[in-house]
Design an enzyme around this catalytic site. Sequence first.
Site, mmCIF file in Angstrom:
data_model
loop_
_atom_site.group_PDB
_atom_site.id
_atom_site.type_symbol
_atom_site.label_atom_id
_atom_site.label_comp_id
_atom_site.label_asym_id
_atom_site.label_seq_id
_atom_site.Cartn_x
_atom_site.Cartn_y
_atom_site.Cartn_z
ATOM 1 N N GLU A 28 0.900 -1.236 0.031
ATOM 2 C CA GLU A 28 0.042 -0.138 -0.038
ATOM 3 C C GLU A 28 0.980 1.171 0.063
ATOM 4 O O GLU A 28 1.818 1.222 0.819
ATOM 5 C CB GLU A 28 -0.824 0.123 1.138
ATOM 6 C CG GLU A 28 -1.885 1.347 1.080
ATOM 7 C CD GLU A 28 -2.791 1.393 2.152
ATOM 8 O OE1 GLU A 28 -2.743 0.905 3.371
ATOM 9 O OE2 GLU A 28 -3.734 2.384 2.204
ATOM 10 N N GLU A 53 4.835 5.042 3.912
ATOM 11 C CA GLU A 53 4.444 6.409 4.037
ATOM 12 C C GLU A 53 5.401 7.187 4.415
ATOM 13 O O GLU A 53 6.382 6.853 5.124
ATOM 14 C CB GLU A 53 3.396 6.266 5.197
ATOM 15 C CG GLU A 53 2.892 7.190 6.010
ATOM 16 C CD GLU A 53 2.223 8.241 4.936
ATOM 17 O OE1 GLU A 53 1.010 7.735 4.430
ATOM 18 O OE2 GLU A 53 2.366 9.392 4.942
ATOM 19 N N ASP A 80 9.814 7.961 0.806
ATOM 20 C CA ASP A 80 8.926 8.130 -0.426
ATOM 21 C C ASP A 80 9.099 7.094 -1.306
ATOM 22 O O ASP A 80 9.848 6.458 -1.312
ATOM 23 C CB ASP A 80 9.597 9.187 -1.043
ATOM 24 C CG ASP A 80 9.282 9.693 -2.371
ATOM 25 O OD1 ASP A 80 8.338 8.951 -2.999
ATOM 26 O OD2 ASP A 80 9.387 10.899 -2.841
ATOM 27 N N ASP A 103 -2.627 12.262 -2.499
ATOM 28 C CA ASP A 103 -2.742 13.787 -2.579
ATOM 29 C C ASP A 103 -2.933 14.195 -3.749
ATOM 30 O O ASP A 103 -1.982 14.023 -4.819
ATOM 31 C CB ASP A 103 -1.274 14.243 -1.797
ATOM 32 C CG ASP A 103 -1.118 13.854 -0.441
ATOM 33 O OD1 ASP A 103 -2.414 14.073 0.186
ATOM 34 O OD2 ASP A 103 -0.124 13.361 0.223
ATOM 35 N N LYS A 107 -1.456 22.742 -6.772
ATOM 36 C CA LYS A 107 -0.576 23.663 -7.440
ATOM 37 C C LYS A 107 0.213 23.317 -8.503
ATOM 38 O O LYS A 107 0.653 21.891 -8.472
ATOM 39 C CB LYS A 107 0.242 24.284 -6.404
ATOM 40 C CG LYS A 107 -0.501 25.002 -5.351
ATOM 41 C CD LYS A 107 0.506 25.796 -4.355
ATOM 42 C CE LYS A 107 -0.440 26.525 -3.123
ATOM 43 N NZ LYS A 107 0.546 26.760 -2.096
ATOM 44 N N ASP A 139 -11.160 10.713 -4.528
ATOM 45 C CA ASP A 139 -12.257 11.614 -4.658
ATOM 46 C C ASP A 139 -12.231 12.631 -5.534
ATOM 47 O O ASP A 139 -13.082 13.444 -5.461
ATOM 48 C CB ASP A 139 -12.462 12.028 -3.120
ATOM 49 C CG ASP A 139 -11.116 12.821 -2.545
ATOM 50 O OD1 ASP A 139 -10.017 12.587 -3.253
ATOM 51 O OD2 ASP A 139 -11.385 13.435 -1.632
HETATM 52 C C1 SAM Z 1 -4.651 11.925 1.306
HETATM 53 S S1 SAM Z 1 -3.857 10.951 2.345
HETATM 54 C C2 SAM Z 1 -4.677 9.409 1.948
HETATM 55 C C3 SAM Z 1 -4.351 8.310 3.244
HETATM 56 C C4 SAM Z 1 -5.002 6.993 2.970
HETATM 57 N N1 SAM Z 1 -4.715 6.353 1.919
HETATM 58 C C5 SAM Z 1 -6.505 7.342 3.204
HETATM 59 O O1 SAM Z 1 -7.083 7.100 2.228
HETATM 60 O O2 SAM Z 1 -7.040 7.588 4.344
HETATM 61 C C6 SAM Z 1 -2.423 10.451 1.105
HETATM 62 C C7 SAM Z 1 -1.161 10.046 2.193
HETATM 63 O O3 SAM Z 1 -0.151 9.711 1.059
HETATM 64 C C8 SAM Z 1 1.168 9.982 1.792
HETATM 65 N N2 SAM Z 1 2.094 10.167 0.744
HETATM 66 C C9 SAM Z 1 2.225 11.393 -0.202
HETATM 67 N N3 SAM Z 1 3.093 11.126 -0.886
HETATM 68 C C10 SAM Z 1 3.926 10.133 -0.812
HETATM 69 C C11 SAM Z 1 5.061 9.419 -1.194
HETATM 70 N N4 SAM Z 1 5.524 9.890 -2.197
HETATM 71 N N5 SAM Z 1 5.386 8.085 -0.666
HETATM 72 C C12 SAM Z 1 4.453 7.539 0.149
HETATM 73 N N6 SAM Z 1 3.354 8.349 0.992
HETATM 74 C C13 SAM Z 1 3.139 9.610 0.391
HETATM 75 C C14 SAM Z 1 0.885 11.236 2.549
HETATM 76 O O4 SAM Z 1 1.716 11.516 3.647
HETATM 77 C C15 SAM Z 1 -0.722 10.896 3.080
HETATM 78 O O5 SAM Z 1 -0.649 9.899 4.336
#
Ligand code: SAM
Length: 216
Positions: A28, A53, A80, A103, A107, A139
């Site tokens: 995941e 994460e 990352d 995310d 921007k 979403d």
């Molecule tokens: C909008 S949140 C969604 C969290 C979860 N999947 C949910 O549906 O509740 C996006 C998550 O992706 C993580 N994230 C963003 N860029 C990432 C990356 N390059 N590698 C790992 N995680 C990342 C963020 O820190 C955040 O926890």
Amino acid sequence: MEFGCALPGEILPDWTREFGRAAPIELEIGPGHGGFALGHALAHPERELVVIETRRSDCELIRARAAAKALTNLVVLHGDAKLLLPHCFAPGTLQGVHVQFPDPWWKKRHHKRRMVDAGLARLLRRLLSSGGTVDFRTDVPAYAREAIATWEEAGFVNLDGTGMLWGAAPEVLSTRERRYSVTGQPVFRARFENPPGEPPPLAQRTGREWMDVRRK
Ligand SMILES: C[S@@+](CC[C@H](N)C(=O)[O-])C[C@H]1O[C@@H](n2cnc3c(N)ncnc32)[C@H](O)[C@@H]1O
């Protein structure tokens, strides 16, 4: 490898040793607070789940919750995903990948950070086994459209037909999805299968160019 010595970054983790058994491995990306990760690991003790994460506090939260539930089939990696992935899994060793509510990076100067793009899709074609699956949820309508096209252009087979969303409710909801199931916010889901063979040549479009109206 030279003279029997590995160079830094050359050795992949031995997941069979890490988990203490040989079992199907799923990934995941971006689990956030881990609603899906914990629920999925609990529902599928026969599988291993590795989550990646960037937010350290989320990693610690998931680890603590996994320990409280005595889950032994969940590993949390901090970093990352785009950087770590090629150093974590050998080609063809993943049975499933979950990318839920990445995310949007609204921007324009941040578009390069968008998770789902042609590069990620091609990399996952390589890391997933033949028949391995992708579970994508968002979403953001434009993210859904663009990501579906991106997975398909990389050669993934859309299990619900080209360009189509997955209509059914998933077995386990993510943290964010649980909130939406209460508020009624629409969720766009799609699932794909990795066919045998090499991915097609890299497309011109990156898959990160989409625009949408930001929700308030
Ligand atoms: C909008 S949140 C969604 C969290 C979860 N999947 C949910 O549906 O509740 C996006 C998550 O992706 C993580 N994230 C963003 N860029 C990432 C990356 N390059 N590698 C790992 N995680 C990342 C963020 O820190 C955040 O926890």
